[in-house]
Scaffold this active site. Structure first.
Site, PDB file in Angstrom:
ATOM      1  N   LYS A   1       0.677  -1.180  -0.070  1.00 33.89           N
ATOM      2  CA  LYS A   1      -0.118   0.093   0.102  1.00 33.89           C
ATOM      3  C   LYS A   1       0.786   1.168  -0.132  1.00 33.89           C
ATOM      4  CE  LYS A   1      -0.450   0.037   5.091  1.00 33.89           C
ATOM      5  NZ  LYS A   1      -1.558  -0.139   6.169  1.00 33.89           N
TER       6      LYS A   1
ATOM      7  N   TYR B   1      17.486  30.296   4.198  1.00 35.68           N
ATOM      8  CA  TYR B   1      16.680  31.197   4.942  1.00 35.68           C
ATOM      9  C   TYR B   1      17.011  31.522   6.497  1.00 35.68           C
ATOM     10  CZ  TYR B   1      13.912  30.442   0.616  1.00 35.68           C
ATOM     11  OH  TYR B   1      13.464  30.331  -0.523  1.00 35.68           O
TER      12      TYR B   1
END
Length: 378
Positions: free
Chosen positions: A36, A264
């Site tokens: 899955k 950043y």
């Protein structure tokens, strides 16, 4: 990179085959491999083929769409799926010979209706809840479900091949209580006239630790990918080999003086002159942004080097320091892989993020190319 891609999840086919064979040898029963969520991020069809080659008796998914995609990819082996919406139409599943995990009578009737319309008998496995309080028929529904399943079986509409449940992994006492309920359900199903060919309760954790919970089949996910379901045991200690190596490459290099801010916010400032390497992988690719400043590292030229500065959507920075002059553009970078080969284990990320290895690998983004590798690379 052999593929030319900047972002590659290399999936070792030998590792998956070995892991599945190990589970098969350990249990002596049927091994159902769960693929899955795109094979826990590894690539569902890649994993399915390798798992079958390793001796898996069946492949399993959560959603019907996942199961049908495997059929379209050429997987002809038995496939089981068990999580369904209320408006599901099982006709395509019946036509494709996909086994349906049935959790209540309404689903059973929908499956029988699809079988009538397709003109072909359907195959089901009955999913019951033994204590996880999640998907599966509750104990007060069992008798009604089993009786109706037996009626539809006699009509030739639905063959019940198996019965299964899912453990809560809440300790040995709770596991044994769930097993006792599972035994009650099997007995009740037999009383209704159905002797299930497959009985599976154990997922990876119970499969690897509790022989008394294995019944005649086990349903493994994380173990097939070579990762440990336990916080206190490594893959190697369990006889497993991690199948995914997450790789990228250096696309820019620059020498910077002491005091240089990185990425950043300048939450990292270089204490000394050093060399920074840009790697094109970011949080859009499943690299958690919260790894910023957490102490995560990668390997460059076989040596561990720290991730510095904030991780961007598409890129992050590594301080390659003493490797300056030894590495150039295109130098491979390994974000995680098999620690036995010297790579960072995925559990480092999981530990720093206070989560589990399952979440990390299944969260690797779609821009990362999954590449099946039939050999081994350091």
């Amino acid at each position: 990179m052999r593929t030319g891609s900047m972002r590659v999840a290399e999936i070792s086919l030998p590792a998956i085959r070995q892991n599945v064979a190990h589970v098969r040898d350990l249990t002596g029963g049927a091994v159902i491999v769960v693929v899955k969520a795109d094979g826990y991020g590894h690539g569902a069809s890649i994993v399915a083929e390798a798992a079958l080659a390793g001796g898996a008796a069946m492949i399993a998914t959560a959603d019907l769409e996942e199961a049908l995609a495997l059929r379209e990819a050429g997987i002809e082996a038995p496939i089981l799926c068990w999580l369904h919406g209320v408006r599901v139409d099982f006709a395509d599943a019946v036509a494709a010979g996909i086994e349906i995990g049935v959790s209540h009578v309404q689903q059973l009737e929908a499956l029988a209706d699809a079988a009538r319309r397709v003109g072909r008998g359907a195959t089901a496995q009955l999913k019951i809840d033994t204590g996880l309080s999640r998907n599966g028929a509750a104990p007060d529904e069992w008798r009604t479900l089993f009786t109706r399943a037996a009626e539809l079986s006699r009509e030739g509409l639905v063959r019940v091949r198996g019965i299964f449940s899912h453990l809560a992994n809440a300790g040995d006492e709770n596991d044994r209580a769930q097993a006792a309920r599972f035994d009650e359900a099997i007995a009740m199903l037999r009383e209704a006239g159905i002797d299930p060919e497959l009985q599976h309760l154990a997922a990876s954790a119970a499969t690897l630790s509790s022989p008394h919970l294995r019944y005649n089949a086990v349903r493994v996910g994380i173990a097939a990918y070579g990762l440990s379901p336990f916080a206190d045991k490594t893959s190697a200690q369990l006889g497993l080999v991690p199948a995914m190596t997450l790789r990228s490459e250096i696309v820019a290099l620059r020498g910077v003086p002491a005091g240089t801010g990185v990425s950043y916010g300048f939450n990292h400032v270089c204490e000394t002159a050093t060399t920074l390497a840009l790697v094109p992988m970011g949080y859009a690719d499943g690299m958690p942004r919260a790894l910023n400043g957490a102490g995560a590292w990668v390997t460059v030229a076989g040596e561990p080097r720290p991730i510095v500065g904030r991780i961007g959507m598409d890129q992050f920075i590594v301080d390659v320091g003493p490797l300056a002059g030894r590495v150039g553009l295109g130098e491979p970078v390994v974000l995680f892989g098999d620690p036995e080969l010297g790579h960072p284990p995925v559990e480092i990320w999981a530990g720093l993020m206070r989560t589990i290895n399952y979440e990390i690998v299944s969260g690797i983004g779609p821009r990362v190319l999954r590449v099946a590798a039939d050999g081994s690379e350091a």
